[in-house]
Design an enzyme around this catalytic site. Structure first.
Site, PDB file in Angstrom:
ATOM      1  N   ASN A 286      -2.033   0.329  -3.467  1.00  0.00           N
ATOM      2  CA  ASN A 286      -2.966   1.580  -2.829  1.00  0.00           C
ATOM      3  C   ASN A 286      -2.429   2.091  -1.717  1.00  0.00           C
ATOM      4  OD1 ASN A 286      -4.352  -1.027  -1.513  1.00  0.00           O
ATOM      5  ND2 ASN A 286      -4.779  -1.101  -3.844  1.00  0.00           N
TER       6      ASN A 286
ATOM      7  N   THR B  59      -9.120   3.210  -8.097  1.00  0.00           N
ATOM      8  CA  THR B  59      -8.977   1.672  -8.671  1.00  0.00           C
ATOM      9  C   THR B  59      -8.551   1.924 -10.131  1.00  0.00           C
ATOM     10  OG1 THR B  59      -9.911  -0.248  -9.000  1.00  0.00           O
ATOM     11  CG2 THR B  59     -11.091   1.715  -9.375  1.00  0.00           C
TER      12      THR B  59
ATOM     13  N   THR C 200     -10.125   2.792  -4.526  1.00  0.00           N
ATOM     14  CA  THR C 200      -9.660   1.509  -4.972  1.00  0.00           C
ATOM     15  C   THR C 200     -10.412   0.434  -4.235  1.00  0.00           C
ATOM     16  OG1 THR C 200      -7.814   0.154  -3.984  1.00  0.00           O
ATOM     17  CG2 THR C 200      -8.028   1.884  -2.867  1.00  0.00           C
TER      18      THR C 200
ATOM     19  N   GLU D  92      -9.408  -2.154  -2.664  1.00  0.00           N
ATOM     20  CA  GLU D  92      -8.866  -2.533  -1.273  1.00  0.00           C
ATOM     21  C   GLU D  92      -8.829  -1.788  -0.205  1.00  0.00           C
ATOM     22  OE1 GLU D  92      -5.595  -5.683  -2.077  1.00  0.00           O
ATOM     23  OE2 GLU D  92      -5.119  -4.222  -3.473  1.00  0.00           O
TER      24      GLU D  92
ATOM     25  N   HIS E 107      -0.103  -0.021   0.803  1.00  0.00           N
ATOM     26  CA  HIS E 107      -0.002  -1.429   0.281  1.00  0.00           C
ATOM     27  C   HIS E 107       0.732  -1.794  -1.156  1.00  0.00           C
ATOM     28  CE1 HIS E 107      -1.494  -5.248  -0.696  1.00  0.00           C
ATOM     29  NE2 HIS E 107      -2.206  -5.024  -1.865  1.00  0.00           N
TER      30      HIS E 107
ATOM     31  N   HIS F 169       2.869  -5.156  -3.632  1.00  0.00           N
ATOM     32  CA  HIS F 169       3.387  -6.420  -3.848  1.00  0.00           C
ATOM     33  C   HIS F 169       4.953  -6.495  -4.244  1.00  0.00           C
ATOM     34  CE1 HIS F 169      -0.728  -5.883  -5.861  1.00  0.00           C
ATOM     35  NE2 HIS F 169      -0.964  -6.159  -4.476  1.00  0.00           N
TER      36      HIS F 169
ATOM     37  N   HIS G  37      -0.001 -12.668  -1.417  1.00  0.00           N
ATOM     38  CA  HIS G  37      -0.541 -11.266  -1.804  1.00  0.00           C
ATOM     39  C   HIS G  37       0.484 -10.314  -2.078  1.00  0.00           C
ATOM     40  CE1 HIS G  37      -4.040  -8.155  -1.793  1.00  0.00           C
ATOM     41  NE2 HIS G  37      -3.084  -7.858  -2.824  1.00  0.00           N
TER      42      HIS G  37
HETATM   43 ZN    ZN Z   1      -2.749  -5.882  -3.532  1.00  0.00          ZN
END
Ligand code: ZN
Length: 343
Positions: free
Chosen positions: A103, A118, A147, A149, A168, A170, A230
Site C-alpha cells: 500500500n 484494499t 487499505t 494497513e 509499503h 513485501h 512481514h
Molecule cells: Zn503488508
C-alpha cells in the site's frame, strides 16, 4: 460477444481523427490498447499542473466536506492518484508485492492523505480507485475502501512531520532479512549508505494500531523500516517516487549482500573515513541517520545502531581508537547466520 480491441485498432481510430471514447462500452481492451488510450488522453489533456485545482489554503480533516470533495476530484489530486497507480505498477512489476499486498500513501493536507484501496493488486489500480482519509484512518472520499494497513502510514506521518509519502511492500530479499530479524550489514555500497537508513520493528498483526506505533517509534532516525515477518515500509521527505526508491535500493542491497556472502571471500568494506564522506552527503540531502554527528572512531564503536556493521579496520586494529572486539564478534555471528541460512 463483446469485441476485443487491440492497440492497432485504437491507433487507427485516432489516426482517422476519431476518439477512443466512441468504442462500445462493453469492448474488451488488450493491455496495450489501454496504454494507447491512456497516452492519447494524456496527449490531449497535456501535463497536469500539480497546482491545478489545488486548494488555496491547506486542507485538513475539519475542512467542509464540499471542499474535500472538490479537491479529491481536482486535476491536482488526479495527478497524485496517477502517481500512486504508477508506483503500484512498478512495485508489482518488480515483484515487490503479491496478491493484493502492499500500500502507498501521499500526505495532501495537515492531517489528510490519499491512499491506495484494499483488495486490489497494486499493478492494476486506476485513479478512481484511490481513497482520501484523515489521520485517524476515517475515509473522507473515494468509492473503494481504503487499505487496512493505512494506520501504519498515518502513524509515520503523524510522528515524522517531514514524511510527505509512504510506501509499503513485501520485496523477497529484504523481507528475508526481516524474517531472520536481521538489519543488513552496512559499509558495502554507497547508494545504500546515502539514501537508506534501516531499522527493524517487531512483528505485530498487520493493520493494527500497535503495528503502526512500533514502526512510528523508529521514523525519527530511520526512513526504511523492516517489519519482522512481514515486509518493509519507507517514507520520503520529497515525494512518493522517492519513498519507492528506498525499496529498490534496499532490495538490490539485500540481494547483493546475499551474493557477497556466497562468494567465499570476506566482504571488502569501506573505511570509517569513506563512510563519513557518504554520511556528509546524506546529511546534506536531509536524510536522517542515527550516525550523523558521530566521530569516525565512534562509527565502529556503537552497537546501539550498528549490529552487523563491518567497517574495514586497519591491520593493526588493536591500537586504533574505536576498535571494538564485541562488534567484530557480532559481525562474525551475523555473517555465520547468513551463511548457515544459505546451506
Ligand atoms: Zn503488508
Amino acid at each position: 460477444m463483446p469485441a476485443v480491441i487491440t492497440a492497432k485498432e485504437v491507433e487507427d481510430i485516432i489516426a482517422k481523427g476519431g476518439d477512443p471514447k466512441s468504442l462500445p462500452t462493453d469492448a474488451i481492451l488488450t493491455p496495450s490498447a489501454k496504454d494507447a488510450i491512456r497516452d492519447y488522453n494524456y496527449a490531449r489533456r497535456g501535463p497536469v499542473s500539480a497546482s491545478a485545482g489545488a486548494p488555496t489554503k491547506p486542507l485538513n480533516s475539519k475542512s467542509p466536506k464540499a471542499e474535500l470533495e472538490a479537491y479529491f476530484n481536482s486535476p491536482a489530486a488526479h495527478a497524485l492518484k496517477e502517481q500512486l497507480c504508477d508506483i503500484g505498477r512498478r512495485l508489482w512489476g518488480r515483484a515487490y508485492v503479491d496478491g493484493n499486498g502492499g500500500n502507498i500513501a501521499i500526505k495532501v493536507g495537515d492531517d489528510i492523505a490519499l491512499c491506495t484501496p484494499t483488495l486490489v493488486s497494486k499493478g492494476f489500480m486506476k485513479p478512481e480507485d484511490m481513497c482520501l482519509v484523515d489521520f485517524e484512518g476515517n475515509q473522507l472520499a473515494g468509492v473503494k475502501k481504503r487499505t487496512s494497513e493505512i494506520l501504519m502510514h498515518l502513524e509515520i506521518m503523524k510522528r515524522q512531520p517531514k514524511a510527505v509519502a509512504t510506501c509499503h511492500c513485501h520485496p523477497p530479499y529484504s523481507t528475508g532479512f526481516a524474517v531472520a530479524g536481521l538489519v543488513p550489514p552496512t559499509c558495502m555500497i554507497p547508494e545504500y549508505e546515502v539514501f537508506a537508513s534501516v531499522a527493524i520493528a517487531p512483528y505485530r498483526t498487520p493493520g493494527t494500531p500497535e503495528m503502526g506505533k512500533l514502526v512510528a517509534e523508529l521514523v525519527d532516525k530511520y526512513n526504511t523500516i523492516l517489519m519482522a515477518n512481514h515486509g518493509v515500509v519507507s517514507w520520503s521527505h520529497n515525494n512518493v517516487e522517492d519513498a519507492y526508491f528506498k525499496m529498490e535500493i534496499l532490495e538490490a542491497y539485500c540481494r547483493t549482500v546475499l551474493v557477497t556472502a556466497q562468494l567465499g571471500k570476506p566482504a571488502q568494506t569501506m573505511t570509517t573515513g569513506q563512510l563519513q564522506d557518504l554520511l556528509k552527503i546524506k546529511q546534506s540531502l536531509g536524510i536522517p541517520d542515527p550516525r550523523h554527528g558521530l566521530k569516525e572512531c565512534e562509527l565502529c564503536d556503537n552497537d546501539e545502531w550498528r549490529p552487523g556493521v563491518q567497517c574495514a579496520i586497519p591491520p593493526k586494529a588493536e591500537s586504533v581508537a574505536g576498535y571494538d572486539h564485541d562488534a567484530e564478534a557480532t559481525v562474525k555471528m551475523i555473517t555465520d547466520q547468513i551463511l548457515a541460512q544459505m546451506k
